[in-house]
Scaffold this active site. Sequence first.
Site, mmCIF file in Angstrom:
data_model
loop_
_atom_site.group_PDB
_atom_site.id
_atom_site.type_symbol
_atom_site.label_atom_id
_atom_site.label_comp_id
_atom_site.label_asym_id
_atom_site.label_seq_id
_atom_site.Cartn_x
_atom_site.Cartn_y
_atom_site.Cartn_z
ATOM 1 N N TYR A 1 46.151 52.730 11.248
ATOM 2 C CA TYR A 1 46.235 53.458 9.982
ATOM 3 C C TYR A 1 45.044 53.127 9.077
ATOM 4 O O TYR A 1 44.924 52.011 8.572
ATOM 5 C CB TYR A 1 47.536 53.130 9.243
ATOM 6 N N HIS B 1 51.942 51.327 20.306
ATOM 7 C CA HIS B 1 51.794 52.467 19.399
ATOM 8 C C HIS B 1 51.452 53.770 20.135
ATOM 9 O O HIS B 1 50.387 53.897 20.716
ATOM 10 C CB HIS B 1 50.684 52.139 18.383
#
Length: 316
Positions: free
Chosen positions: A56, A121
């Site tokens: 992110y 992820h």
Amino acid sequence: MELRPLGNTGLNISSVGFGASPLGSVFGPVSEDDAVASVREAFRRGINFFDTSPYYGGTLSEKMLGKGLKALGVPRNEYVVSTKCGRYKEGFDFSAERVTRSIDESLERLQLDYVDILQCHDIEFGSLDQIVNETIPALQKLKEAGKIRFIGITGLPLGIFTYVLDRVPSGTVDVILSYCHYSINDSTLVDLLPYLKSKSVGIISASPLAMGLLTENGPPEWHPASPELKSACQAAAAYCKDKGKSITKLAVQYSLSNKDISTVLVGMNSVGQVEENVTAALELATFGKDQETLAEVEAILSPVKNQTWPSGIQQG
Ligand code: NAD
């Protein structure tokens, strides 16, 4: 704030979780002051679960969250932190070597000695057999080393969860994180809940606002939804606004209503958003859902109900 058990982990986490991807400025720029203030306000109002990833904002979210958590000045066992591995600004790498190095980098950015949960992820972008045979065993070593307490997997297509959970020994994967599949426009996660419960995994459902689709401001530029889905959601948001209702409140309350889901991760980047989302949870507990507006919004969204988008590589 209501606390719910997270599978078999022994953790009790707030029904509203703090999604920290916006702290990486992925939904627009966020100052350090706003990031730290958002984290503090969330904790003050009873949110004890914070989720981030090195992906992110190319590590920015982890750094901001680390600053916010440090500023809390409370004992480490009063909050639960999850981060991820295998997805980076540079691309995907689920090798044992990379994920082992990744946790040390994340801990440094987060200014922590351990994370509660480390999740692989968006595993649909890697080989699922590598996840089963190489990545998860590497994470088990990190567990033994005390750098992480629990192991998770995340991604969009729901079939990835059954694929992995059917192939690892029971208790190896502690939690799953599904996103954009338990919101007003797409509730397909509901069909998988009995299976997930039978596997005793903690269930994290992210993106109740469908990554911005169910907000008055609409989604960011990079949002992968079809134009049809985007415009239906904007029509629903406009309908709520005209009626003096908040689409975000309706959406957060919808996702929170299923208690088989341990926590609903909402991305937040301001004190105002934290206030609104916590208030939505508290009002749900007191007054229940706004069934009338929900039915009207569901009718607007019915032509696109459960429409999603492709994610990942061809497995095999
Ligand atoms: P979301 O559906 O929570 O929407 C976030 C957007 O809504 C942001 O722009 C945010 O600023 C805005 N918002 C939040 N509260 C608002 C309010 N009250 N009023 C108006 N706007 C509001 O989507 P998300 O952030 O992508 O998902 C939540 C979290 O879940 C992420 O931050 C991340 O931690 C996690 N997540 C993980 C994965 C994965 O592992 N693959 C995928 C998606 C999300």
